[in-house]
Scaffold this active site. Structure first.
Site, PDB file in Angstrom:
ATOM      1  N   ASP A   1     -10.991   2.779   2.924  1.00  0.00           N
ATOM      2  CA  ASP A   1      -9.534   2.636   2.978  1.00  0.00           C
ATOM      3  C   ASP A   1      -9.201   1.313   3.672  1.00  0.00           C
ATOM      4  OD1 ASP A   1      -6.897   3.311   2.611  1.00  0.00           O
ATOM      5  OD2 ASP A   1      -6.751   4.589   4.390  1.00  0.00           O
ATOM      6  N   GLY A   2      -8.023   0.762   3.396  1.00  0.00           N
ATOM      7  CA  GLY A   2      -7.556  -0.433   4.100  1.00  0.00           C
ATOM      8  C   GLY A   2      -8.054  -1.751   3.534  1.00  0.00           C
TER       9      GLY A   2
ATOM     10  N   VAL B   1      -6.866  -5.589   4.801  1.00  0.00           N
ATOM     11  CA  VAL B   1      -7.876  -6.466   5.419  1.00  0.00           C
ATOM     12  C   VAL B   1      -8.059  -7.728   4.576  1.00  0.00           C
ATOM     13  CG1 VAL B   1     -10.317  -6.696   6.048  1.00  0.00           C
ATOM     14  CG2 VAL B   1      -9.099  -4.591   6.592  1.00  0.00           C
ATOM     15  N   GLY B   2      -8.112  -7.562   3.261  1.00  0.00           N
ATOM     16  CA  GLY B   2      -8.314  -8.712   2.371  1.00  0.00           C
ATOM     17  C   GLY B   2      -7.205  -9.743   2.488  1.00  0.00           C
TER      18      GLY B   2
ATOM     19  N   TYR C   1      -2.070  -7.797  -9.090  1.00  0.00           N
ATOM     20  CA  TYR C   1      -3.140  -6.900  -9.540  1.00  0.00           C
ATOM     21  C   TYR C   1      -3.669  -7.292 -10.925  1.00  0.00           C
ATOM     22  CZ  TYR C   1      -2.174  -3.805  -5.605  1.00  0.00           C
ATOM     23  OH  TYR C   1      -2.033  -3.288  -4.335  1.00  0.00           O
TER      24      TYR C   1
ATOM     25  N   GLY D   1      -7.082  -3.569   0.912  1.00  0.00           N
ATOM     26  CA  GLY D   1      -6.026  -4.514   0.556  1.00  0.00           C
ATOM     27  C   GLY D   1      -5.475  -5.235   1.767  1.00  0.00           C
TER      28      GLY D   1
ATOM     29  N   HIS E   1     -14.442  -4.159  -2.467  1.00  0.00           N
ATOM     30  CA  HIS E   1     -13.768  -3.013  -1.838  1.00  0.00           C
ATOM     31  C   HIS E   1     -14.724  -2.300  -0.876  1.00  0.00           C
ATOM     32  CE1 HIS E   1      -9.670  -2.490  -3.068  1.00  0.00           C
ATOM     33  NE2 HIS E   1      -9.681  -1.201  -2.834  1.00  0.00           N
TER      34      HIS E   1
ATOM     35  N   GLU F   1       0.824  -1.225   0.000  1.00  0.00           N
ATOM     36  CA  GLU F   1       0.000   0.000   0.000  1.00  0.00           C
ATOM     37  C   GLU F   1       0.855   1.271   0.000  1.00  0.00           C
ATOM     38  OE1 GLU F   1      -3.200  -0.481  -0.387  1.00  0.00           O
ATOM     39  OE2 GLU F   1      -2.885  -2.644  -0.180  1.00  0.00           O
TER      40      GLU F   1
END
Length: 374
Positions: free
Chosen positions: A213-214, A218-219, A252, A216, A209, A77
């Site tokens: 925010d956050g 958390v995933g 990605y 990525g 999503h 990130e």
């Protein structure tokens, strides 16, 4: 999986958002290459999980796995904190690096909290929200609804929504989409291999999503939580962020390939290769830890009457491989003068190395151990 349809693009005035299809349904697996990879991934995970049973005090070493995951996941990130910096106390971190440092510390706290909550809270939207709240507490995203699904449109890439690389679904559909993930995770009536299940859940979560925010971080955190929750791993000892960071473009690209070309098989293959590589690397790390432990046990015996205090300090260093005289004094319950003498013994044995170069406020690092996680 050849009939897989990821979703559709929906015109929202001057932009198009992506509306993913629901995943809680019956899936058919036909690709033999994928089945072969799945078998290998299961075997390597099983080998890694064995270490949970026969490494004494394995919890001592888990904190370093979590710290590595936190630095690598945050790095994806854009944060620049490395493991050595992440081990520092806040007052020792330069002001221009504190925001990055705090994000890494929050990731560690979020992972620890989520793992402990699994004992009384299922893998669910509630658990995901609580984890997100901890992740964003007091850092750059703290004004972006920590612990709450978004109430507005977000986008990925680009300076504005007009030139975005990807626009997730409209916020009004998040509740249904996240509920669908929850149902899929706990659906026992339809069989689907667990590793492919979490691969699909990770893809779907990143596509939805659901937070401002956050997402990525958390995933990626959810992958480990899932493996522990399902009993595939007894302890949280596998983290994919290092693999994703080293293959960031592919990571990605493969997620986008599912959305653009319905190619879920390519994503599954990439994910399983990540599981295999990461499990194999984890096995090597644990083997090296065991060898280092044996070597240190022999070294500590040379300290005579100080060996018991030396063992206390080593056990602390396995969890936090950076220290100072005050901490050694506290851990071993000895005077600061005696702590400096013990540190000198550790330096002579090659167990600690001074890294500040100053006369005051000296910090010492357990270099040989830290190298195992780099």
């Amino acid at each position: 999986m050849k009939n897989f349809k990821s979703g559709v693009y929906v015109t929202q005035g001057f932009y198009k958002s992506f509306q993913p299809n629901l995943v809680n349904k019956e899936w058919t697996l036909e690709n033999m290459e994928l089945i072969k990879l799945l078998g290998k991934a299961d075997r390597e995970l099983g080998r890694l999980d064995m270490y949970s049973g026969y490494i004494p005090n394995i919890d001592l070493f888990i904190s370093m796995h979590v710290l590595k995951e936190a630095t690598q996941s945050s790095k994806i990130e854009g944060t620049q904190t490395n493991m050595e910096e992440a081990l520092l106390n806040m007052e020792d971190v330069p002001l221009d690096k504190r925001d990055d440092w705090e994000e890494v510390q929050n990731y560690v706290a979020a992972m620890d909290q989520a793992i402990s909550q699994l004992h009384n809270l299922p893998f669910s939207s509630r658990l995901i929200k609580e984890t997100h709240k901890t992740l964003l507490q007091g850092v750059r995203g703290e004004h972006k609804q920590p612990g709450e699904f978004r109430q507005s449109q977000n986008w990925i890439g680009g300076a504005s929504i007009n030139d975005a690389v990807f626009v997730p679904p409209v916020h009004t559909s998040i509740a249904e989409l996240m509920s669908d993930i929850e149902l899929f995770v706990h659906n026992e009536s339809v069989y689907f291999p667990e590793l492919l299940k979490i691969a699909l859940v990770h893809y779907q979560f990143e596509t939805i999503h659901p937070f401002l925010d956050g997402n990525g971080r958390v995933g990626r955190l959810l992958i480990t939580l899932y493996l522990v929750n399902k009993g595939i791993l007894k302890k949280p000892i596998l983290y994919l962020s290092d693999f994703f960071e080293r293959n960031r473009t592919l990571y990605y690209d493969n997620l986008m390939r599912v959305r653009e070309k319905n190619d879920i098989v390519q994503w599954f293959k990439f994910f399983l290769v990540g599981i295999i590589e990461t499990a194999q690397n984890g096995i090597v790390t644990f083997d090296n830890i065991l060898q280092l432990q044996k070597k240190i046990e022999v070294q500590l015996q040379t300290l005579g009457s100080k060996s018991a205090n030396g063992q206390k300090v080593i056990n602390y260093l396995y969890q936090h491989p950076m220290t100072d005289a005050a901490k050694v004094s506290e851990i071993a319950e000895i005077s600061v003068v005696s702590a400096y003498k013990l540190i000198a013994d550790f330096e002579r044995l090659g167990l600690l190395r001074e890294i500040t170069g100053g006369k005051r406020g000296k910090l010492f690092i357990f270099d040989e151990y830290l190298k195992l996680f780099r």
